[in-house]
Write an enzyme that holds these catalytic residues in place. Structure first.
Site, PDB file in Angstrom:
ATOM      1  N   CYS A   1       0.816  -1.223   0.000  1.00  0.00           N
ATOM      2  CA  CYS A   1       0.000   0.000   0.000  1.00  0.00           C
ATOM      3  C   CYS A   1       0.845   1.266   0.000  1.00  0.00           C
ATOM      4  O   CYS A   1       0.382   2.327  -0.401  1.00  0.00           O
ATOM      5  CB  CYS A   1      -0.929  -0.002   1.199  1.00  0.00           C
ATOM      6  SG  CYS A   1      -2.034  -1.418   1.229  1.00  0.00           S
TER       7      CYS A   1
ATOM      8  N   HIS B   1      -3.384   7.082   2.976  1.00  0.00           N
ATOM      9  CA  HIS B   1      -3.779   5.822   2.338  1.00  0.00           C
ATOM     10  C   HIS B   1      -5.229   5.526   2.682  1.00  0.00           C
ATOM     11  O   HIS B   1      -5.639   5.628   3.846  1.00  0.00           O
ATOM     12  CB  HIS B   1      -2.851   4.707   2.846  1.00  0.00           C
ATOM     13  CG  HIS B   1      -3.284   3.347   2.452  1.00  0.00           C
ATOM     14  ND1 HIS B   1      -3.744   3.051   1.189  1.00  0.00           N
ATOM     15  CD2 HIS B   1      -3.342   2.182   3.162  1.00  0.00           C
ATOM     16  CE1 HIS B   1      -4.054   1.764   1.129  1.00  0.00           C
ATOM     17  NE2 HIS B   1      -3.822   1.221   2.308  1.00  0.00           N
TER      18      HIS B   1
ATOM     19  N   ASN C   1     -10.317  -0.066  -0.593  1.00  0.00           N
ATOM     20  CA  ASN C   1      -8.868   0.074  -0.388  1.00  0.00           C
ATOM     21  C   ASN C   1      -8.142  -0.547  -1.577  1.00  0.00           C
ATOM     22  O   ASN C   1      -8.103  -1.762  -1.718  1.00  0.00           O
ATOM     23  CB  ASN C   1      -8.499  -0.624   0.928  1.00  0.00           C
ATOM     24  CG  ASN C   1      -6.998  -0.671   1.186  1.00  0.00           C
ATOM     25  OD1 ASN C   1      -6.181  -0.465   0.289  1.00  0.00           O
ATOM     26  ND2 ASN C   1      -6.625  -0.970   2.416  1.00  0.00           N
TER      27      ASN C   1
HETATM   28  N1  COA Z   1     -18.656  -9.058   9.120  1.00  0.00           N
HETATM   29  C1  COA Z   1     -19.341  -9.159  10.284  1.00  0.00           C
HETATM   30  N2  COA Z   1     -18.754  -9.476  11.447  1.00  0.00           N
HETATM   31  C2  COA Z   1     -17.421  -9.686  11.426  1.00  0.00           C
HETATM   32  C3  COA Z   1     -16.659  -9.608  10.265  1.00  0.00           C
HETATM   33  C4  COA Z   1     -17.334  -9.279   9.074  1.00  0.00           C
HETATM   34  N3  COA Z   1     -16.693  -9.155   7.895  1.00  0.00           N
HETATM   35  N4  COA Z   1     -15.381  -9.856  10.550  1.00  0.00           N
HETATM   36  C5  COA Z   1     -15.318 -10.093  11.879  1.00  0.00           C
HETATM   37  N5  COA Z   1     -16.565  -9.991  12.400  1.00  0.00           N
HETATM   38  C6  COA Z   1     -16.967 -10.137  13.806  1.00  0.00           C
HETATM   39  C7  COA Z   1     -16.094 -11.100  14.547  1.00  0.00           C
HETATM   40  O1  COA Z   1     -16.605 -12.413  14.467  1.00  0.00           O
HETATM   41  C8  COA Z   1     -16.187 -10.570  15.974  1.00  0.00           C
HETATM   42  O2  COA Z   1     -17.421 -10.991  16.537  1.00  0.00           O
HETATM   43  P1  COA Z   1     -17.539 -11.310  18.126  1.00  0.00           P
HETATM   44  O3  COA Z   1     -17.248 -10.005  18.816  1.00  0.00           O
HETATM   45  O4  COA Z   1     -18.948 -11.752  18.263  1.00  0.00           O
HETATM   46  O5  COA Z   1     -16.512 -12.357  18.406  1.00  0.00           O
HETATM   47  C9  COA Z   1     -16.288  -9.054  15.774  1.00  0.00           C
HETATM   48  O6  COA Z   1     -16.771  -8.861  14.441  1.00  0.00           O
HETATM   49  C10 COA Z   1     -14.960  -8.352  15.951  1.00  0.00           C
HETATM   50  O7  COA Z   1     -13.972  -9.055  15.185  1.00  0.00           O
HETATM   51  P2  COA Z   1     -12.544  -8.462  14.925  1.00  0.00           P
HETATM   52  O8  COA Z   1     -11.797  -9.359  14.015  1.00  0.00           O
HETATM   53  O9  COA Z   1     -11.930  -8.110  16.246  1.00  0.00           O
HETATM   54  O10 COA Z   1     -12.935  -7.169  14.114  1.00  0.00           O
HETATM   55  P3  COA Z   1     -12.317  -5.717  14.174  1.00  0.00           P
HETATM   56  O11 COA Z   1     -13.050  -4.866  15.107  1.00  0.00           O
HETATM   57  O12 COA Z   1     -10.839  -5.773  14.307  1.00  0.00           O
HETATM   58  O13 COA Z   1     -12.689  -5.212  12.722  1.00  0.00           O
HETATM   59  C11 COA Z   1     -11.550  -4.882  10.662  1.00  0.00           C
HETATM   60  C12 COA Z   1     -12.162  -5.883  11.606  1.00  0.00           C
HETATM   61  C13 COA Z   1     -10.904  -5.617   9.500  1.00  0.00           C
HETATM   62  C14 COA Z   1     -12.660  -3.970  10.139  1.00  0.00           C
HETATM   63  C15 COA Z   1     -10.533  -4.010  11.438  1.00  0.00           C
HETATM   64  O14 COA Z   1      -9.628  -4.839  12.130  1.00  0.00           O
HETATM   65  C16 COA Z   1      -9.760  -3.112  10.567  1.00  0.00           C
HETATM   66  O15 COA Z   1     -10.313  -2.179  10.024  1.00  0.00           O
HETATM   67  N6  COA Z   1      -8.440  -3.332  10.438  1.00  0.00           N
HETATM   68  C17 COA Z   1      -7.578  -2.563   9.614  1.00  0.00           C
HETATM   69  C18 COA Z   1      -7.748  -3.045   8.253  1.00  0.00           C
HETATM   70  C19 COA Z   1      -7.119  -2.168   7.254  1.00  0.00           C
HETATM   71  O16 COA Z   1      -7.488  -1.050   7.102  1.00  0.00           O
HETATM   72  N7  COA Z   1      -6.157  -2.728   6.561  1.00  0.00           N
HETATM   73  C20 COA Z   1      -5.538  -2.088   5.503  1.00  0.00           C
HETATM   74  C21 COA Z   1      -4.180  -1.705   5.878  1.00  0.00           C
HETATM   75  S1  COA Z   1      -3.301  -1.548   4.403  1.00  0.00           S
END
Ligand code: COA
Length: 337
Positions: free
Chosen positions: A122, A262, A293
């Site tokens: 990225c 980004h 993204n």
């Molecule tokens: N849809 C619905 N629920 C989802 C899910 C999805 N796609 N992915 C995970 N969940 C659920 C999980 O099962 C978990 O449920 P629980 O609380 O009942 O156990 C809950 O959501 C939280 O999961 P988690 O993996 O901790 O999610 P998060 O809060 O970290 O959110 C992202 C996930 C990907 C949105 C977040 O981590 C994020 O934005 N990360 C950065 C990603 C990014 O920008 N990357 C690019 C960098 S180049």
């Protein structure tokens, strides 16, 4: 012993023109939710993404790059023959060698410009701008075309809850050339290989093909991401890098007009803006909401849109910052062309 000549280039470098190509297909959250047991509401709340652009078969890495580059060249007022170096940042050109940059340089009609790809995920476009600025000032090239391009859908697992709704396709391009005044500030860049595994291709190609002892998976290696630690790293560490880029360029927050981070995730963009204490007046790129993204393409796509919509005006001071797999990052201040 011979004394080698030591030529130098232009006193300064600047961005002369920016172009973009967005795939035709607009994919709403409704189209991705079933395969990942998610909802439009969850995706918007966690990422700010409403729709994303996904490429159709004819919208290849090369095709999207050429289209974006032609626009950037026209806006820079240059012909392809005036480009003597083409740098392509991408992680989704699936032919390992040769570099797609050579094919793009040829299709554009350059006079055998130097052409190569860089892999910094990225943050690749901002790496490319830093290199182009140095090439122009060192005399290695007079006009450099920097392209950020991805077709991430080719390496996306549409059933992976952590990535399927985030990533997208597209291309952005910028022409960098000589200038009498500084138009590209010093880069602040780096990497944190301790976090190498947080965003990565799941397996290497040998695991796909296999060997006499171990059969290969035969499955395309997809992108995987540990979203939570990536989110924390980007939200808290990258604001400091952005501030360092401003400091190195000698630009105060009061002099900053435009912030182009980004386009990873709207929550990361908001957290960075808060941590940097950006004045209300600074206009912030929020292209992720309907582009998704698009990794190396995200910064030039977002910048081009702000220019097209009049949010970034010629002569404005813009902070670019990008970060991702590696983990790698790069930031610099540029003057909007
Ligand atoms: N849809 C619905 N629920 C989802 C899910 C999805 N796609 N992915 C995970 N969940 C659920 C999980 O099962 C978990 O449920 P629980 O609380 O009942 O156990 C809950 O959501 C939280 O999961 P988690 O993996 O901790 O999610 P998060 O809060 O970290 O959110 C992202 C996930 C990907 C949105 C977040 O981590 C994020 O934005 N990360 C950065 C990603 C990014 O920008 N990357 C690019 C960098 S180049």
């Amino acid at each position: 012993m011979a004394t080698l000549t030591n030529p130098t280039g232009a006193p300064h470098a600047t961005v002369l023109g920016v172009g973009a190509y967005r795939p035709r297909r607009i994919v709403p959250n409704a189209e991705v939710v079933d395969a990942i047991d998610s909802s439009d509401e969850w995706i918007q709340q966690r990422s700010g993404i409403k729709t994303r652009r996904w490429a159709e078969p004819d919208e290849t890495v090369q095709m999207m790059s050429v289209e974006a580059s032609r626009i950037a060249l026209e806006r820079a007022g240059l012909d392809a023959q005036q480009i003597d170096c083409v740098v392509v940042a991408t992680v989704s050109h699936l032919l390992q060698t040769p570099a797609v940059a050579a094919a793009i340089a040829h299709e554009l009609g350059t006079e055998q410009a130097a052409a190569f790809d860089i892999s910094a995920a990225c943050s690749g476009f901002c790496h490319g701008i830093a290199m182009a600025s140095d090439f122009v000032r060192a005399g290695s090239a007079r006009h450099v075309l920097v392209i950020g391009v991805e077709r991430l859908t080719d390496i996306l697992d549409l059933t992976d809850r952590g990535t399927a709704f985030i990533f997208a396709d597209g291309a952005g391009a910028a022409v960098v050339g000589p200038s009498d005044t500084p138009g590209i500030g010093p880069v602040v860049w780096g990497s944190d290989g301790e976090q190498f595994d947080l965003i990565r291709q799941r397996e290497d190609w040998r695991d796909v093909v296999g060997n006499p002892e171990t059969p290969g998976s035969g499955v395309m290696p997809h992108l995987t991401m540990q979203g939570n630690p990536v989110f924390r790293w980007a939200s808290f560490s990258m604001a400091k890098i952005g501030q360092q880029a401003l400091d190195r360029a000698g630009v105060s927050l009061d002099e900053l007009d435009v912030f182009v981070p980004h386009q990873a995730n709207m929550r990361i963009i908001d957290a960075m803006a808060r941590a940097m204490k950006l004045p209300e007046r600074v206009r912030i790129a929020r292209d992720v909401a309907d582009q998704g993204n698009s990794s190396a393409a995200s910064v030039p796509l977002a910048l081009e849109r702000m220019i097209a919509e009049g949010e970034a005006r010629s002569g404005d001071t813009a902070l670019l910052i990008a970060f991702g797999a590696g983990l790698s990052y790069a930031a610099q201040v540029v003057v909007v062309p």
